[in-house]
Every structure is written in structure tokens, then in C-alpha cells.
Design a protein around this motif. Structure first.
Motif, short mmCIF file in Angstrom:
data_model
loop_
_atom_site.label_atom_id
_atom_site.label_comp_id
_atom_site.label_asym_id
_atom_site.label_seq_id
_atom_site.Cartn_x
_atom_site.Cartn_y
_atom_site.Cartn_z
N GLY A 38 38.86 47.78 50.98
CA GLY A 38 39.39 48.56 49.87
C GLY A 38 38.99 47.99 48.53
O GLY A 38 37.90 47.46 48.35
N PHE A 42 42.42 45.33 54.34
CA PHE A 42 42.26 46.29 53.26
C PHE A 42 41.72 45.64 51.99
O PHE A 42 41.12 46.32 51.16
CB PHE A 42 43.56 47.04 52.98
CG PHE A 42 43.84 48.10 54.01
CD1 PHE A 42 43.05 49.23 54.09
CD2 PHE A 42 44.87 47.94 54.92
CE1 PHE A 42 43.29 50.20 55.04
CE2 PHE A 42 45.12 48.92 55.88
CZ PHE A 42 44.32 50.05 55.95
N GLY A 93 37.67 43.61 58.56
CA GLY A 93 37.32 44.35 57.35
C GLY A 93 35.83 44.36 57.10
O GLY A 93 35.25 45.39 56.74
N GLN A 123 33.62 42.72 48.64
CA GLN A 123 33.91 44.08 49.06
C GLN A 123 32.62 44.91 49.19
O GLN A 123 32.52 45.78 50.06
CB GLN A 123 34.85 44.78 48.07
CG GLN A 123 36.29 44.35 48.17
CD GLN A 123 36.60 43.01 47.50
OE1 GLN A 123 35.81 42.50 46.73
NE2 GLN A 123 37.76 42.45 47.79
#
Length: 198
Positions: free
Chosen positions: A28, A24, A65, A121
Motif C-alpha cells: 500500500g 499493507f 507484501g 513500496q
């Protein structure tokens, strides 16, 4: 999330929570994952984890991820940007310019992006949206996941073996890395600006 909460989750869920936090952390919002990796190294010294399993779960979490964000970017990203991008200033011209810069050094950006909070990310989504080849992305994401997770775990492991490190202070390491990142961005910005004036 404070250290007591993290340690509570680690006690409850063990290795699975390492995978979840890193998964995450990539798909995220940016979080101090470096602090978590360092903490894992310290906890290995305190016999909370086995070195091999902790490393495997860390790499797997980060790598999964990356792949998930890539797939989301590839199949959801561009239609979303095309439809709503104009509301936040992302025109087709700006998008093509950003895409050109990204694809020029894509694999280096993927590898080095792991060390820059925020960029790690965005990178996999951007790679998916830009339709970067899956095999190349797969390989460099795996290499990047290993080169990012293992050194931080080793740093925590060796530092925890030499010094008595209270796990409560480890999250401040994330603040340190954030300050380093902001310093890097600021210096880079002024360097480019100065270069542009010449």
C-alpha cells in the motif's frame, strides 16, 4: 493512525495485526513501518508479544507484501503503464531508461530499498513489471525482509530493556527516519548535480 489506535488493534488481534500492518505497508502507501517494528520490540519487553512469534509475523508480513506486489507488477503493471503512462509523462523511452537502471543493480536495489520509505513500496512492482527472475526476487526479498525487520525489532527490544520508553513517543521515530531519508535524497541530488557540472 495514532498510537492508541495501533495499541487497540494489537490488543484485539495480536500477532495477526503485525502481519497485516507490514503486508499493507509494503503493497500500500508508504507508512512509518520502522516505528511499528521498533514498537514491537518495546512491546516484547513489556510481555505483550513473544519475541519469536513477533519476528516471524513481521518477516512474513513484509515478505508476503513483496511477493504480492511483484505478482501485481508482473501481470497488471506493464499493460497499465503502456495504456495510461503517457498521461503522467511515462513514455516508452523513459520507461526503458528507468528499467535499464533498475535491472543493472536490481538485487542491491531490492535489499537496500527496504530502508528507504517509498522505494520499498515501488521496488517489488517495478521488479514484476521488469520481469526480474522470480527465484532471485524471492531470495533477495526474503533476505531483505529479515535484514530490515529484525534489526528494528532488536533496537526496540534492547532500548526498551535499558530505558523506560513510553509507546506513545515511538511514532516520532518514523518522522526521524523520514527526515533522514529526505536528507539522504537531497545530499545525493546535489552531489550528482555537482558531479555533472565538472
Amino acid at each position: 493512525m495514532n498510537i492508541d489506535t495501533i495499541l487497540h488493534y494489537i490488543d484485539l488481534y495480536g500477532y495477526f495485526i503485525i502481519f497485516v500492518f507490514l503486508f499493507f505497508g509494503i503493497v500500500g502507501i508508504p507508512a512509518p513501518e520502522e516505528s511499528l517494528l521498533f514498537l514491537i520490540g518495546v512491546l516484547i519487553v513489556h510481555h505483550k508479544f513473544s519475541f519469536g512469534w513477533a519476528v516471524l509475523c513481521s518477516i512474513s508480513g513484509a515478505f508476503s507484501g513483496m511477493l504480492t506486489a511483484y505478482v501485481c507488477g508482473k501481470y497488471i503493471g506493464y499493460p497499465f503503464i503502456d495504456k495510461y503512462g503517457r498521461y503522467v509523462g511515462i513514455t516508452k523511452e523513459r520507461w526503458e531508461k528507468a528499467r535499464g537502471k533498475f535491472t543493472k543493480n536490481v538485487y542491491r536495489t531490492i535489499l537496500l530499498g527496504f530502508y528507504l520509505p517509498g522505494l520499498r513500496q515501488i521496488n517489488p512492482y517495478f521488479a514484476g513489471i521488469s520481469h526480474i527472475g522470480f527465484r532471485g526476487f524471492l531470495l533477495f526479498s526474503l533476505i531483505g525482509s529479515i535484514l530490515w525487520t529484525v534489526p528494528f525489532i532488536l533496537a526496540g527490544y534492547y532500548a526498551g530493556g535499558i530505558f523506560h520508553i513510553n509507546p506513545a513517543y515511538v511514532p516520532y521515530l518514523g518522522v526521524f527516519f523520514l527526515v533522514l531519508f529526505l536528507l539522504y535524497v537531497t545530499i545525493n541530488f546535489f552531489f550528482k548535480k555537482r558531479k555533472g557540472l565538472k
